[in-house]
Write an enzyme that holds these catalytic residues in place. Structure first.
Site, PDB file in Angstrom:
ATOM      1  N   THR A   1      20.410 -18.011  71.364  1.00 31.01           N
ATOM      2  CA  THR A   1      21.008 -16.676  71.458  1.00 31.01           C
ATOM      3  C   THR A   1      20.933 -16.115  72.871  1.00 31.01           C
ATOM      4  OG1 THR A   1      18.915 -15.785  70.623  1.00 31.01           O
ATOM      5  CG2 THR A   1      20.692 -16.078  69.038  1.00 31.01           C
TER       6      THR A   1
ATOM      7  N   TYR B   1      23.133 -10.119  59.982  1.00 24.20           N
ATOM      8  CA  TYR B   1      24.055  -9.127  59.434  1.00 24.20           C
ATOM      9  C   TYR B   1      24.152  -9.188  57.912  1.00 24.20           C
ATOM     10  CZ  TYR B   1      27.909  -5.910  58.826  1.00 24.20           C
ATOM     11  OH  TYR B   1      28.666  -4.849  58.432  1.00 24.20           O
TER      12      TYR B   1
ATOM     13  N   TYR C   1      14.540 -20.589  62.890  1.00 25.16           N
ATOM     14  CA  TYR C   1      14.358 -19.524  63.877  1.00 25.16           C
ATOM     15  C   TYR C   1      14.339 -18.193  63.147  1.00 25.16           C
ATOM     16  CZ  TYR C   1      15.381 -16.695  68.110  1.00 25.16           C
ATOM     17  OH  TYR C   1      15.353 -15.774  69.126  1.00 25.16           O
TER      18      TYR C   1
ATOM     19  N   ARG D   1      16.631  -9.080  65.367  1.00 22.77           N
ATOM     20  CA  ARG D   1      18.052  -9.293  65.615  1.00 22.77           C
ATOM     21  C   ARG D   1      18.838  -9.579  64.334  1.00 22.77           C
ATOM     22  NH1 ARG D   1      19.937 -10.087  70.834  1.00 22.77           N
ATOM     23  NH2 ARG D   1      18.356 -10.109  72.455  1.00 22.77           N
TER      24      ARG D   1
ATOM     25  N   LYS E   1      10.601 -21.490  65.068  1.00 18.79           N
ATOM     26  CA  LYS E   1      10.441 -20.568  66.188  1.00 18.79           C
ATOM     27  C   LYS E   1      10.213 -19.198  65.562  1.00 18.79           C
ATOM     28  CE  LYS E   1      12.788 -18.487  70.161  1.00 18.79           C
ATOM     29  NZ  LYS E   1      14.069 -18.355  70.901  1.00 18.79           N
TER      30      LYS E   1
ATOM     31  N   ILE F   1       9.108 -21.252  72.669  1.00 16.31           N
ATOM     32  CA  ILE F   1      10.469 -21.312  73.207  1.00 16.31           C
ATOM     33  C   ILE F   1      10.661 -19.981  73.911  1.00 16.31           C
ATOM     34  CG2 ILE F   1      12.930 -21.422  72.691  1.00 16.31           C
ATOM     35  CD1 ILE F   1      12.240 -23.281  70.354  1.00 16.31           C
TER      36      ILE F   1
END
Length: 295
Positions: free
Chosen positions: A46, A109, A135, A140, A164, A206
């Site tokens: 991202t 979303y 992830y 987000r 992650k 990461i």
């Protein structure tokens, strides 16, 4: 998955002032990582602003990094989204011969239930020809992938090899570490809590800050993995202010300002992101000088 232990960095996509992909800057950034101790590279995460890249640009970024890396470091490819069928289709058609794993973000979303998250990653695991890194970044995606869901996936699908974890919740990370299968890796996705997660049994990071300061970040991670706690914390605190700053006005605007200060690329981002303001730019430039002069 020994290649995923240590410091990975989520590479940016540098743009020229005309907003086209800056291929030469991307090569320079890759070489900067290789020459300063990073263990592996994450392509089209991202942080790469891949939401604003078209398919032709994504392929250009992938091939540029493959060529610049020249098999020196392991590569991880970001393959994620909120349309499960689209991801499965990409997994069934893309050439993954240059990659050791994919990194797949939890759907954003849509806000799926835990069962929806499980079924999404079940489909990905069944379609992926290479190992899968989950992830979790609820800040987000607007939904948190709970430890119970992660452990269920890790137990049910052997090619789901790592997560992650970027919830920013050290207790959640500790629950993952406590209950995970033996060889499953918990990788920090939040630069500020990387050190405590590693010391609790995590496998590395990461990183975003690691792109700008790869030498210091990699050294900190390796010290932590070797249980040299005091030395590791010295580097954590050396980097702490810069970590806050790079996220202060959005990622990757902050880290791109550091790259500009280092002379590696422009600080250009694509809308809806905007450059950091002059005040933050000046503070980041001072941080670059301070940290590089101390190490």
């Amino acid at each position: 998955m020994q290649s995923l232990i240590g410091t990975g960095v989520a590479l940016v996509t540098p743009f020229k002032k005309d907003l086209s992909v800056d291929v030469e800057a991307l090569k320079a950034i890759v070489n900067y990582q290789i020459n300063n101790g990073v263990d592996y590279l994450v392509v089209l995460g991202t942080t790469a602003e891949n939401a604003t890249l078209n398919e032709e640009e994504k392929e250009l970024v992938i091939q540029t990094i493959i060529d610049a890396n020249n098999d020196k470091l392991p590569l991880v490819l970001g393959v994620g989204g909120n349309d499960t069928r689209e991801i499965v289709a990409e997994l069934q058609t893309r050439d993954f011969s240059k990659f050791v794993a994919i990194l797949s973000v939890s759907p954003y979303y849509n806000k799926p239930s835990q069962e929806g998250i499980y079924q999404h990653f079940k489909a990905i695991a069944q379609a992926s020809p290479i190992p899968v890194i989950l992830y979790n970044v609820p800040g987000r995606t607007a939904s948190n992938m709970l430890p119970s869901t992660v452990i269920r996936l890790a137990n049910d699908f052997k090619n789901i090899v790592a997560i992650k974890e970027a919830s920013g919740d050290v207790v959640q990370a500790m629950k993952l570490i406590q209950n995970k299968p033996k060889d499953f890796l918990v990788i920090s996705g939040d630069d500020m809590v990387t050190l405590p997660i590693i010391l609790a049994g995590g496998s590395g990071v990461i990183s975003v800050i690691g792109e700008g300061f790869p030498k210091q970040t990699s050294e900190m991670v390796h010290l932590a993995l070797n249980r040299k706690v005091d030395e590791a914390y010295e580097l954590q605190y050396l980097l702490a202010d810069s970590i806050d700053m790079i996220f202060e006005q959005g990622n990757p605007a902050g880290i791109k300002e550091i790259f500009k200060s280092l002379g590696l690329s422009e600080n250009t981002v694509r809308l809806p992101l905007v450059n950091v303001d002059d005040d933050l730019a000046q503070r980041l430039n001072k941080e670059v000088s301070r940290i590089n002069n101390m190490n």
